[in-house]
Design a protein around this motif. Structure first.
Motif, PDB file in Angstrom:
ATOM      1  N   ASP A   1       0.837  -1.202   0.000  1.00 39.65           N
ATOM      2  CA  ASP A   1       0.000   0.000   0.000  1.00 39.65           C
ATOM      3  C   ASP A   1       0.870   1.251   0.000  1.00 39.65           C
ATOM      4  O   ASP A   1       0.595   2.213  -0.725  1.00 39.65           O
ATOM      5  CB  ASP A   1      -0.945   0.021   1.208  1.00 39.65           C
ATOM      6  CG  ASP A   1      -2.033  -1.034   1.129  1.00 39.65           C
ATOM      7  OD1 ASP A   1      -2.275  -1.584   0.026  1.00 39.65           O
ATOM      8  OD2 ASP A   1      -2.636  -1.329   2.186  1.00 39.65           O
ATOM      9  N   TYR A   2       1.931   1.237   0.808  1.00 41.02           N
ATOM     10  CA  TYR A   2       2.841   2.384   0.854  1.00 41.02           C
ATOM     11  C   TYR A   2       3.558   2.565  -0.476  1.00 41.02           C
ATOM     12  O   TYR A   2       3.616   3.674  -1.018  1.00 41.02           O
ATOM     13  CB  TYR A   2       3.858   2.228   1.990  1.00 41.02           C
ATOM     14  CG  TYR A   2       4.842   3.362   2.032  1.00 41.02           C
ATOM     15  CD1 TYR A   2       4.465   4.614   2.511  1.00 41.02           C
ATOM     16  CD2 TYR A   2       6.139   3.204   1.560  1.00 41.02           C
ATOM     17  CE1 TYR A   2       5.349   5.671   2.521  1.00 41.02           C
ATOM     18  CE2 TYR A   2       7.038   4.255   1.567  1.00 41.02           C
ATOM     19  CZ  TYR A   2       6.635   5.492   2.050  1.00 41.02           C
ATOM     20  OH  TYR A   2       7.517   6.544   2.055  1.00 41.02           O
ATOM     21  N   LEU A   3       4.114   1.494  -1.030  1.00 46.81           N
ATOM     22  CA  LEU A   3       4.841   1.580  -2.299  1.00 46.81           C
ATOM     23  C   LEU A   3       3.916   1.985  -3.442  1.00 46.81           C
ATOM     24  O   LEU A   3       4.338   2.650  -4.387  1.00 46.81           O
ATOM     25  CB  LEU A   3       5.532   0.252  -2.610  1.00 46.81           C
ATOM     26  CG  LEU A   3       6.692  -0.113  -1.675  1.00 46.81           C
ATOM     27  CD1 LEU A   3       7.135  -1.540  -1.919  1.00 46.81           C
ATOM     28  CD2 LEU A   3       7.837   0.862  -1.826  1.00 46.81           C
ATOM     29  N   ARG A   4       2.653   1.603  -3.357  1.00 50.08           N
ATOM     30  CA  ARG A   4       1.663   2.000  -4.363  1.00 50.08           C
ATOM     31  C   ARG A   4       1.388   3.502  -4.274  1.00 50.08           C
ATOM     32  O   ARG A   4       1.062   4.155  -5.262  1.00 50.08           O
ATOM     33  CB  ARG A   4       0.364   1.215  -4.160  1.00 50.08           C
ATOM     34  CG  ARG A   4      -0.681   1.407  -5.240  1.00 50.08           C
ATOM     35  CD  ARG A   4      -1.938   0.568  -5.015  1.00 50.08           C
ATOM     36  NE  ARG A   4      -1.658  -0.855  -5.136  1.00 50.08           N
ATOM     37  CZ  ARG A   4      -1.653  -1.735  -4.117  1.00 50.08           C
ATOM     38  NH1 ARG A   4      -1.936  -1.332  -2.893  1.00 50.08           N
ATOM     39  NH2 ARG A   4      -1.376  -3.000  -4.319  1.00 50.08           N
ATOM     40  N   SER A   5       1.533   4.079  -3.092  1.00 48.94           N
ATOM     41  CA  SER A   5       1.262   5.507  -2.904  1.00 48.94           C
ATOM     42  C   SER A   5       2.465   6.383  -3.274  1.00 48.94           C
ATOM     43  O   SER A   5       2.328   7.600  -3.373  1.00 48.94           O
ATOM     44  CB  SER A   5       0.861   5.782  -1.449  1.00 48.94           C
ATOM     45  OG  SER A   5       1.995   5.730  -0.594  1.00 48.94           O
TER      46      SER A   5
END
Length: 146
Positions: free
Chosen positions: A119-123
């Motif tokens: 989720d963080y890397l997607r953001s």
């Protein structure tokens, strides 16, 4: 958790290409030199990035590689998955009459952690890094200017 060197080179390559003026290309040799990697190895990474639709190879005198997606539309997760794949990092290795895979509590914890990281890397987009690099360059130039 450790990513491959190919992922490291892919992310750096995308950032370098993102720093170029729109439409400009750069050859594999200068990209390899700045990353201190062999052009042969980097060519394999570049081929993967072409197949994933992030960059294109341009032939001819002014040929090389360039981005075909805007840096604001490229996430860290997309680049990582293009190189590493989408398989989960952790799989429970214990299966017996007390502990089956469906009830592996360790795997559940690991999968939840992996999901948060994804989720963080997607953001996080490549644009964020390109902006930081540009700011850093401006600050450095201002610090050495008369």
């Amino acid at each position: 958790m450790k990513y491959s060197k190919a992922t490291n080179y892919a992310l750096h390559t995308i950032v370098y290409l993102g720093l170029l003026p729109p439409g400009k290309t750069i050859g594999v040799k200068p990209l390899a030199e700045v990353q201190k990697v062999s052009p042969t190895y980097l060519s394999k990474v570049l081929t993967t990035l072409v197949k994933a639709g992030f960059i294109e190879s341009v032939t001819g005198v002014n040929g090389g590689y360039k981005l075909i997606k805007d840096v604001k539309d490229i996430t860290f997760l997309e680049v990582i998955q293009a190189i590493e794949g989408t398989t989960s990092f952790f799989h429970c290795g214990l299966e017996n009459n007390i502990h089956d895979r469906q009830n592996c509590f360790i795997e559940k914890v690991m999968n939840e952690a992996e999901q948060k990281m994804e989720d963080y890397l997607r953001s996080q987009t490549i644009e964020h890094v390109v902006q930081k690099v540009n700011e850093n360059m401006v600050n450095h130039i201002n610090s050495i200017a008369n």
